[in-house]
Enzyme design. Sequence first.
Site, PDB file in Angstrom:
ATOM      1  N   ASP A  97       0.929  -1.021   0.058  1.00  0.00           N
ATOM      2  CA  ASP A  97       0.080   0.100  -0.029  1.00  0.00           C
ATOM      3  C   ASP A  97       0.917   1.228   0.031  1.00  0.00           C
ATOM      4  O   ASP A  97       2.051   1.252  -0.202  1.00  0.00           O
ATOM      5  CB  ASP A  97      -0.877   0.077   1.009  1.00  0.00           C
ATOM      6  CG  ASP A  97      -0.306   0.218   2.513  1.00  0.00           C
ATOM      7  OD1 ASP A  97       0.893   0.374   2.614  1.00  0.00           O
ATOM      8  OD2 ASP A  97      -1.211   0.232   3.455  1.00  0.00           O
ATOM      9  N   CYS A 122       3.095  -3.257   3.976  1.00  0.00           N
ATOM     10  CA  CYS A 122       2.295  -2.216   4.424  1.00  0.00           C
ATOM     11  C   CYS A 122       2.950  -1.502   5.580  1.00  0.00           C
ATOM     12  O   CYS A 122       4.170  -1.737   5.983  1.00  0.00           O
ATOM     13  CB  CYS A 122       0.781  -2.578   4.719  1.00  0.00           C
ATOM     14  SG  CYS A 122       0.527  -3.779   6.189  1.00  0.00           S
ATOM     15  N   THR A 165       2.586  -1.912   8.998  1.00  0.00           N
ATOM     16  CA  THR A 165       3.008  -2.883  10.045  1.00  0.00           C
ATOM     17  C   THR A 165       3.203  -4.272   9.429  1.00  0.00           C
ATOM     18  O   THR A 165       3.635  -5.247   9.948  1.00  0.00           O
ATOM     19  CB  THR A 165       1.896  -2.988  11.393  1.00  0.00           C
ATOM     20  OG1 THR A 165       0.739  -3.228  10.534  1.00  0.00           O
ATOM     21  CG2 THR A 165       1.783  -1.548  11.708  1.00  0.00           C
ATOM     22  N   HIS A 223       8.815 -24.596   9.093  1.00  0.00           N
ATOM     23  CA  HIS A 223       7.477 -25.355   9.870  1.00  0.00           C
ATOM     24  C   HIS A 223       6.311 -25.040   9.086  1.00  0.00           C
ATOM     25  O   HIS A 223       5.376 -25.974   9.297  1.00  0.00           O
ATOM     26  CB  HIS A 223       7.522 -24.917  11.181  1.00  0.00           C
ATOM     27  CG  HIS A 223       8.654 -25.154  12.107  1.00  0.00           C
ATOM     28  ND1 HIS A 223       8.668 -25.140  13.690  1.00  0.00           N
ATOM     29  CD2 HIS A 223      10.021 -25.863  12.122  1.00  0.00           C
ATOM     30  CE1 HIS A 223       9.667 -25.548  14.202  1.00  0.00           C
ATOM     31  NE2 HIS A 223      10.525 -25.973  13.107  1.00  0.00           N
ATOM     32  N   HIS A 225       5.107 -31.730  10.684  1.00  0.00           N
ATOM     33  CA  HIS A 225       4.810 -30.309  10.116  1.00  0.00           C
ATOM     34  C   HIS A 225       3.827 -30.245   8.896  1.00  0.00           C
ATOM     35  O   HIS A 225       3.010 -29.701   8.714  1.00  0.00           O
ATOM     36  CB  HIS A 225       6.051 -29.564   9.576  1.00  0.00           C
ATOM     37  CG  HIS A 225       6.790 -29.105  10.796  1.00  0.00           C
ATOM     38  ND1 HIS A 225       6.427 -28.244  11.905  1.00  0.00           N
ATOM     39  CD2 HIS A 225       8.302 -29.391  11.071  1.00  0.00           C
ATOM     40  CE1 HIS A 225       7.264 -28.269  12.506  1.00  0.00           C
ATOM     41  NE2 HIS A 225       8.409 -28.823  12.352  1.00  0.00           N
TER      42      HIS A 225
HETATM   43  C1  RB5 Z   1      -2.054   2.609   6.749  1.00  0.00           C
HETATM   44  O1  RB5 Z   1      -1.862   3.698   7.142  1.00  0.00           O
HETATM   45  C2  RB5 Z   1      -1.782   1.291   7.378  1.00  0.00           C
HETATM   46  O2  RB5 Z   1      -3.072   1.394   8.156  1.00  0.00           O
HETATM   47  C3  RB5 Z   1      -1.465   0.300   6.775  1.00  0.00           C
HETATM   48  O3  RB5 Z   1      -0.199   0.429   5.968  1.00  0.00           O
HETATM   49  C4  RB5 Z   1      -0.978  -1.133   7.677  1.00  0.00           C
HETATM   50  O4  RB5 Z   1      -0.105  -0.795   8.477  1.00  0.00           O
HETATM   51  C5  RB5 Z   1      -2.300  -1.821   7.919  1.00  0.00           C
HETATM   52  O5  RB5 Z   1      -2.353  -2.748   8.778  1.00  0.00           O
END
Ligand code: RB5
Length: 146
Positions: A8, A65, A67, A98, A134
Amino acid sequence: MKIAIAADHAGYEAKRELVNYLVEKGYDVLDLGTNSLESCDYPDYAIKCANEVANKNAQFGILICGTGIGMSICANKVKGIRCANCQDNFSVQMTREHNDANMLTMGARVISVDKMKELVDIFLTTPFSNEPKHIKRIEKISQAEI
Ligand code: RB5
């Protein structure tokens, strides 16, 4: 080996660097966007990438993204996907050995691009252990899929 990759807006710049890195290493890279810093919805890109992996158009998928969490939640909704959100070497190694993970998500607001390159290298070169215990556990994951 064909690698599908998507991000993203939060992961866009890191994706661009990773695409170049992977192409230089000789991988066949399928870049599914996003292609700018303009705000977008991470599920659109995560699901597009997961479908390419689930349909076997790509062997592995990489998602970035902010996180890594949102995109991993999305990818794991797609049948046949085992997606791991990892920010450290050990977790990446383990998820290949695994869990036979076929997708990796990382957080551009959590780790550096250099760290991502390290993690991607581990992800793409570590084989599944093929141990019966596994295999059995992964079969149980598949059985839970609707
Ligand atoms: C975007 O601001 C953020 O929410 C997205 O990149 C991500 O971290 C979502 O899990």
